[in-house]
Scaffold this motif. Structure first.
Motif, PDB file in Angstrom:
ATOM      1  N   GLU A 198       0.825  -1.200   0.000  1.00 29.79           N
ATOM      2  CA  GLU A 198       0.000   0.000   0.000  1.00 29.79           C
ATOM      3  C   GLU A 198       0.862   1.254   0.000  1.00 29.79           C
ATOM      4  O   GLU A 198       0.600   2.212  -0.739  1.00 29.79           O
ATOM      5  N   GLU A 199       1.889   1.259   0.841  1.00 29.83           N
ATOM      6  CA  GLU A 199       2.714   2.466   0.950  1.00 29.83           C
ATOM      7  C   GLU A 199       3.561   2.677  -0.304  1.00 29.83           C
ATOM      8  O   GLU A 199       3.781   3.810  -0.727  1.00 29.83           O
ATOM      9  N   LYS A 200       4.031   1.600  -0.910  1.00 32.43           N
ATOM     10  CA  LYS A 200       4.781   1.748  -2.162  1.00 32.43           C
ATOM     11  C   LYS A 200       3.916   2.393  -3.249  1.00 32.43           C
ATOM     12  O   LYS A 200       4.385   3.169  -4.076  1.00 32.43           O
ATOM     13  N   ARG A 201       2.621   2.084  -3.241  1.00 35.69           N
ATOM     14  CA  ARG A 201       1.716   2.635  -4.243  1.00 35.69           C
ATOM     15  C   ARG A 201       1.217   4.021  -3.899  1.00 35.69           C
ATOM     16  O   ARG A 201       1.014   4.864  -4.780  1.00 35.69           O
ATOM     17  N   GLU A 202       0.987   4.306  -2.615  1.00 38.62           N
ATOM     18  CA  GLU A 202       0.173   5.447  -2.251  1.00 38.62           C
ATOM     19  C   GLU A 202       0.827   6.459  -1.318  1.00 38.62           C
ATOM     20  O   GLU A 202       0.238   7.516  -1.050  1.00 38.62           O
ATOM     21  N   ASN A 203       2.001   6.161  -0.763  1.00 39.74           N
ATOM     22  CA  ASN A 203       2.618   7.135   0.141  1.00 39.74           C
ATOM     23  C   ASN A 203       3.200   8.285  -0.675  1.00 39.74           C
ATOM     24  O   ASN A 203       4.111   8.094  -1.461  1.00 39.74           O
ATOM     25  N   PRO A 204       2.707   9.518  -0.493  1.00 39.13           N
ATOM     26  CA  PRO A 204       3.118  10.620  -1.355  1.00 39.13           C
ATOM     27  C   PRO A 204       4.504  11.189  -1.008  1.00 39.13           C
ATOM     28  O   PRO A 204       5.038  11.994  -1.771  1.00 39.13           O
TER      29      PRO A 204
END
Length: 206
Positions: A198-204
């Motif tokens: 999730e963080e690889k995809r969505e952490n800005p």
């Protein structure tokens, strides 16, 4: 491994109780403020607390240490070796600012990168992730990563405190957290759980 989250104190620091269900041995992560509910759960379920592990030494992650050590006097406190300076110096661990008490103490066990500890049948790998603090670390066990203030759900730890470094933090996240399997569950020091994927995809921020 069974994990229970407790939100503690005025800024809702996450403290965790992790239990190896085969042996009922457990460990506590980041007792930021004393949490009676955590102690009650341990006692009611007859859990044997082996370690109290600190992802880093800021006051909002160590404020409950004294109280929980009274409850579990046989538990050993574990911290990363480079965090000793912060743990022993209230001027830089900000303990008075967040709890009204100047906290200074020594860990029982100081660890280094990739050291391993055993709790029952659960092996815990200790991963140095500096950037939020010099001696910040994450704890990896059975597909779970207790990541302190290194990374949050869609956010990252601050780097404007003593020992913080944005570039170093980015390297820790990219090279040491994002290389774990995508389904690894992230248990941060604040806010809700997430996963590496999730963080690889969505952490800005990363």
């Amino acid at each position: 491994m069974k994990i229970t989250r407790f939100m503690t104190g005025p800024i809702q620091t996450n403290a965790y109780l992790a239990v190896d269900e085969d042996t009922n041995k457990g460990f506590i992560v980041d007792p930021g403020y004393y949490c009676p509910e955590l102690t009650e759960k341990v006692r009611s379920e007859n859990i044997d607390i082996t370690y109290i592990m600190l992802t880093h030494g800021h006051g909002d992650h160590i404020g409950g240490l004294k109280g929980h050590l009274k409850d579990f006097p046989d538990a050993k406190v574990v911290a990363y070796a480079e965090e000793r300076e912060m743990l022993t110096n209230p001027a830089i661990n900000l303990s008075f600012d967040v709890s009204g008490e100047a906290i200074s103490f020594e860990a029982d066990i100081y660890v280094k990168d990739r050291d391993r500890l055993q709790v029952g049948n659960t092996e815990i790998t200790l991963i140095h992730t500096p950037g939020h603090t010099k001696g910040g670390m994450c704890l990896y066990a059975k597909g779970n990563l207790f990541c302190g203030d290194t990374i949050f759900r869609r956010s990252i730890g601050r780097t404007d405190f003593y020992g913080g470094d944005f570039r170093v933090l980015m390297n820790s996240i990219r090279d040491r957290i994002y290389t774990l399997p995508d389904d690894t569950v992230l248990w941060p020091g604040h806010m809700e759980a997430s996963t590496v994927g999730e963080e690889k995809r969505e952490n800005p921020f990363v």
